[in-house]
Write an enzyme that holds these catalytic residues in place. Structure first.
Site, PDB file in Angstrom:
ATOM      1  N   GLU A   1       0.819  -1.220   0.000  1.00  0.00           N
ATOM      2  CA  GLU A   1       0.000   0.000   0.000  1.00  0.00           C
ATOM      3  C   GLU A   1       0.850   1.266   0.000  1.00  0.00           C
ATOM      4  O   GLU A   1       0.476   2.269  -0.619  1.00  0.00           O
ATOM      5  CB  GLU A   1      -0.938   0.001   1.210  1.00  0.00           C
ATOM      6  CG  GLU A   1      -2.064  -1.013   1.117  1.00  0.00           C
ATOM      7  CD  GLU A   1      -1.699  -2.386   1.646  1.00  0.00           C
ATOM      8  OE1 GLU A   1      -2.559  -3.289   1.628  1.00  0.00           O
ATOM      9  OE2 GLU A   1      -0.531  -2.552   2.088  1.00  0.00           O
TER      10      GLU A   1
ATOM     11  N   PHE B   1     -12.552  -6.219  13.291  1.00  0.00           N
ATOM     12  CA  PHE B   1     -11.424  -6.742  12.525  1.00  0.00           C
ATOM     13  C   PHE B   1     -10.991  -5.724  11.472  1.00  0.00           C
ATOM     14  O   PHE B   1     -11.790  -5.232  10.692  1.00  0.00           O
ATOM     15  CB  PHE B   1     -11.819  -8.057  11.854  1.00  0.00           C
ATOM     16  CG  PHE B   1     -10.716  -8.651  11.016  1.00  0.00           C
ATOM     17  CD1 PHE B   1      -9.548  -9.121  11.596  1.00  0.00           C
ATOM     18  CD2 PHE B   1     -10.846  -8.725   9.630  1.00  0.00           C
ATOM     19  CE1 PHE B   1      -8.531  -9.665  10.821  1.00  0.00           C
ATOM     20  CE2 PHE B   1      -9.840  -9.272   8.842  1.00  0.00           C
ATOM     21  CZ  PHE B   1      -8.675  -9.742   9.441  1.00  0.00           C
ATOM     22  N   GLN B   2      -9.711  -5.405  11.470  1.00  0.00           N
ATOM     23  CA  GLN B   2      -9.089  -4.466  10.535  1.00  0.00           C
ATOM     24  C   GLN B   2      -9.733  -3.082  10.591  1.00  0.00           C
ATOM     25  O   GLN B   2      -9.820  -2.376   9.585  1.00  0.00           O
ATOM     26  CB  GLN B   2      -9.091  -5.012   9.106  1.00  0.00           C
ATOM     27  CG  GLN B   2      -8.153  -6.207   8.944  1.00  0.00           C
ATOM     28  CD  GLN B   2      -7.884  -6.598   7.510  1.00  0.00           C
ATOM     29  OE1 GLN B   2      -8.688  -6.340   6.624  1.00  0.00           O
ATOM     30  NE2 GLN B   2      -6.745  -7.229   7.274  1.00  0.00           N
TER      31      GLN B   2
ATOM     32  N   LYS C   1     -17.950   0.593   4.787  1.00  0.00           N
ATOM     33  CA  LYS C   1     -18.596  -0.465   4.011  1.00  0.00           C
ATOM     34  C   LYS C   1     -20.093  -0.190   3.882  1.00  0.00           C
ATOM     35  O   LYS C   1     -20.730  -0.540   2.877  1.00  0.00           O
ATOM     36  CB  LYS C   1     -18.344  -1.818   4.679  1.00  0.00           C
ATOM     37  CG  LYS C   1     -18.368  -2.987   3.703  1.00  0.00           C
ATOM     38  CD  LYS C   1     -17.725  -4.221   4.291  1.00  0.00           C
ATOM     39  CE  LYS C   1     -17.633  -5.321   3.239  1.00  0.00           C
ATOM     40  NZ  LYS C   1     -16.980  -6.539   3.771  1.00  0.00           N
TER      41      LYS C   1
ATOM     42  N   MET D   1      24.614   7.464   3.258  1.00  0.00           N
ATOM     43  CA  MET D   1      24.577   8.776   3.900  1.00  0.00           C
ATOM     44  C   MET D   1      24.884   8.670   5.385  1.00  0.00           C
ATOM     45  O   MET D   1      25.604   9.503   5.948  1.00  0.00           O
ATOM     46  CB  MET D   1      23.218   9.436   3.680  1.00  0.00           C
ATOM     47  CG  MET D   1      23.163  10.888   4.127  1.00  0.00           C
ATOM     48  SD  MET D   1      24.280  11.958   3.165  1.00  0.00           S
ATOM     49  CE  MET D   1      23.229  12.356   1.767  1.00  0.00           C
TER      50      MET D   1
END
Length: 655
Positions: free
Chosen positions: A81, A143-144, A193, A514
């Site tokens: 993502e 959930f999630q 949803k 770096m």
């Protein structure tokens, strides 16, 4: 007491219930009934979206179910993502369009926060659509479930939590407008949803409800006239140009201002390419790893015209010692930036392009009345810096390639119309120092946030954009380091499967370069946690072997160790336009980026190379400037800071 983010965003202005009923009844005759998910896809199509990046998941499945073979936009399936967000950024920066990504709730949404923060820091217009659990499950630790509106609150331009399917077309219309207007930035649309599966009446176009959102684009006439007068009275002016000027597409106006006033141009990292490097007034990037001429010109200026820039600490060094003798004109569309870091003598709020359109005729009029200021002494000093202190580097002592030489070869051999992308680290600085940029919108890099792993997905987004809007005639080259590249290397699968023929120049030194440079200079060469691979211990060519890794993803790969092999590989990659090519350049691990200003020190302490600090000159020395207006000698030595070069505090920085 301040509201929580959820409380704040749940109070977003919406039409009154009676207004909503009237609007619905008014549109019923022409409206089409569909689900919220279908409305989201249709709205993206009606907004003209042609490419979308993302990854599906449970809470966003209704939207993905609405994407089919008849959908008008192309969907690009990413592998992470965060990469979806960076790909949307690369697409936006290379095309000028709003980038779009769609991800799921919970970890999908939290993964994309890095890209959202990156876009926020660099003012990149993207719309991030995230799934969310149903309305009845919010707050139950379902959930999630994750409060993405609250989590992104500090790093977005605006956020929406959509609970009603009927709101979807309007919210998306507003999201695209907010993302692309004013100071561009990321907008999050968190889609429950409930809204996705709910029924709604779809109509287009939508009326936006954005009370109070009216970015100022046109400048006030009085301040424009005063800016012209200040430029007329200046004998050491500098145009300090930032990414805001690039977002405003003000390349022609910046050049016109420089040609009219005779002022030199210095840029921040995001603004590289806004004026061709071949233009004699372009001094390059200033600041921590900027050119001596650019940094010196700003430090000795008497007037600093800051154009679409925010006085970032990597530019200013010790803020109190930044351009100590300069008056400041600050032009920015975001009033919150003006005076935030540096006190400003003349603030001008407005779109850079429109401000400069108004400013140019005022300067022309003053030139007709009073003549053009004589900047010959000023340019004599600047030209001396340019001649004496060009970008230079040491040759390796271990038989590997100098990474700076590789970048020079890329600049010389690659199509000048190419879009260049970088990761974050030493390679990023070498790229901005040594590539010769001749066109605006040809340089993509993570500036404000410094996100390692940005490079490959951003390059994929730029490649998709090049195919869409430039018929693929602008090749995309990624310059990356092995440490930065490994953070999103899984996106090689996307480059191969979605036919994004990115050409990857991997500067492979097997260390976090770096950080190693800082450890060499400031920590007695204690290389703690910066060595990625030691061949003498494993007897392997690399961990990973980038050639095998690329081939495993279906890409072509070449390993080079000599200059002849390097030049041949670059020329070969230039000819490939149907699949990705990775070139593994084995480069010197002890190469360093110079010039360098140690963090927190005055820019007067810039180190050209160890032991050489060009801006530390005694009064009356070689670099004394004469103020043409007064005839007085201006001491160009450090008058604001007496710190010793080579001391500083290490900050978070990697590859």
């Amino acid at each position: 007491m301040s509201p929580t983010p959820l409380q704040a965003f749940s109070s977003i202005a919406r039409p009154a219930s009676e207004q909503r009923k009237q609007a619905k009844s008014h549109s019923d005759s022409n409206a089409e009934q569909m689900t919220g998910a279908q409305a989201l896809v249709r709205a993206l199509e009606d907004l003209g979206v042609q490419d979308v990046f993302g990854i599906p998941g449970g809470a966003i499945l209704p939207v993905y179910d609405a994407i089919n073979d008849d959908t008008k936009f192309r969907f690009v399936l990413m592998r992470h993502e965060q990469a979806a967000g960076h790909a949307a950024e690369g697409y936006a920066l290379s095309t000028g369009k709003v980038g779009v990504c769609i991800v799921t709730s919970g970890p999908g949404a939290t993964n994309v926060i890095t890209a959202i923060a990156d876009a926020n820091m660099d003012s990149v217009p993207i719309v991030v659509i995230t799934g969310q659990v149903g309305v009845d499950s919010i707050g139950t630790d379902a959930f999630q479930e994750a409060d993405i509106v609250g989590a992104t609150y500090p790093v977005v331009k605006h956020s929406y939590l959509v609970t009603d399917a009927q709101d979807i077309p309007r919210v998306l219309t507003e999201a695209f407008h907010v993302a692309s207007s004013g100071r561009p930035g990321p907008v999050v649309v968190d889609m429950t949803k409930t809204a996705q599966v709910g029924q709604m009446q779809y109509s287009w176009p939508q009326r936006m409800i954005l009370p109070g959102y009216n970015p100022t684009t046109k400048p006030h006439g009085r301040v424009v006239k005063e800016a012209a007068r200040m430029l007329q009275r200046s004998y050491r002016p500098v145009l300090y140009v930032g990414g805001g000027a690039m977002r405003s597409d003000a390349s022609e106006e910046i050049k016109a201002l420089a040609d009219l006033t005779g002022a030199p141009i210095v840029t921040t990292l995001p603004a590289r390419g806004i004026i061709p490097d071949s233009d004699p007034k372009m001094l390059g990037m200033l600041g921590m790893h900027g050119t001596i001429a650019a940094t010196g010109a700003v430090q000795r200026s008497d007037l600093l015209v800051a154009i679409g820039t925010r006085f970032d600490d990597r530019v200013t060094g010790k803020l109190a010692a930044f351009a100590p003798g300069a008056r400041v004109i600050h032009i920015d569309i975001d009033p919150a930036e003006i005076g935030k870091n540096r006190a400003v003598d003349l603030p001008i709020v407005g779109d850079v392009k429109e401000v400069l359109h108004a400013l140019l005729p005022e300067i022309e009029q003053l030139h007709e009345e009073h003549g053009t200021p004589n900047l010959s002494t000023w340019w004599s000093l600047i030209d001396d810096w340019r001649k004496t202190y060009p970008i230079a580097y040491d040759e390796p002592d271990d038989g590997t390639l100098a990474p700076q030489w590789v970048v020079e070869q890329l600049s010389e051999l690659v199509d000048p119309n190419a879009i260049w992308v970088s990761g974050v680290g030493q390679h990023q600085m070498w790229a901005t120092q040594l590539l010769k940029f001749e066109h605006p919108h040809s340089w993509l890099s993570s500036g404000g946030l410094g996100t390692m792993g940005y490079g490959l997905p951003a390059a994929i987004g730029a490649s998709i954009g090049s195919q869409r809007f430039f018929d693929g005639k602008r090749p995309v080259w990624l310059i990356d380091g092995d440490g930065s590249f490994q953070m999103t290397s899984e996106e090689l699968a996307v480059a191969f499967l979605d036919h994004a023929p990115v050409k990857i120049a991997l500067l492979n030194n097997s260390v976090y370069g770096m950080v190693r440079q800082w450890q060499t200079l400031f920590f007695n060469k204690h290389y703690s946690a910066t060595i990625l691979h030691e061949e003498e211990q494993t007897h392997l060519v690399g961990v990973p072997d980038f050639v095998k890794l690329a081939e495993a993803y279906g890409c072509e790969a070449i390993r080079v160790t000599t200059k002849e092999e390097a030049q041949a590989a670059i020329k070969y990659a230039n000819e490939v336009d149907d699949h990705p090519v990775l070139i593994d350049f084995r480069v010197w691990k002890d190469a360093m980026v110079f010039p360098m200003v140690p963090a927190g020190e005055s820019n007067n302490n810039v180190i050209y190379k160890p032991g050489v600090c060009p801006l530390q000159r005694v009064s009356g020395g070689k670099h004394a400037v004469t103020d043409t207006a007064s005839g007085a000698a201006i001491d160009t030595a450090n008058t604001a800071d007496t710190g010793t070069a080579g001391t500083g505090t290490v900050e978070e920085t990697n590859e």
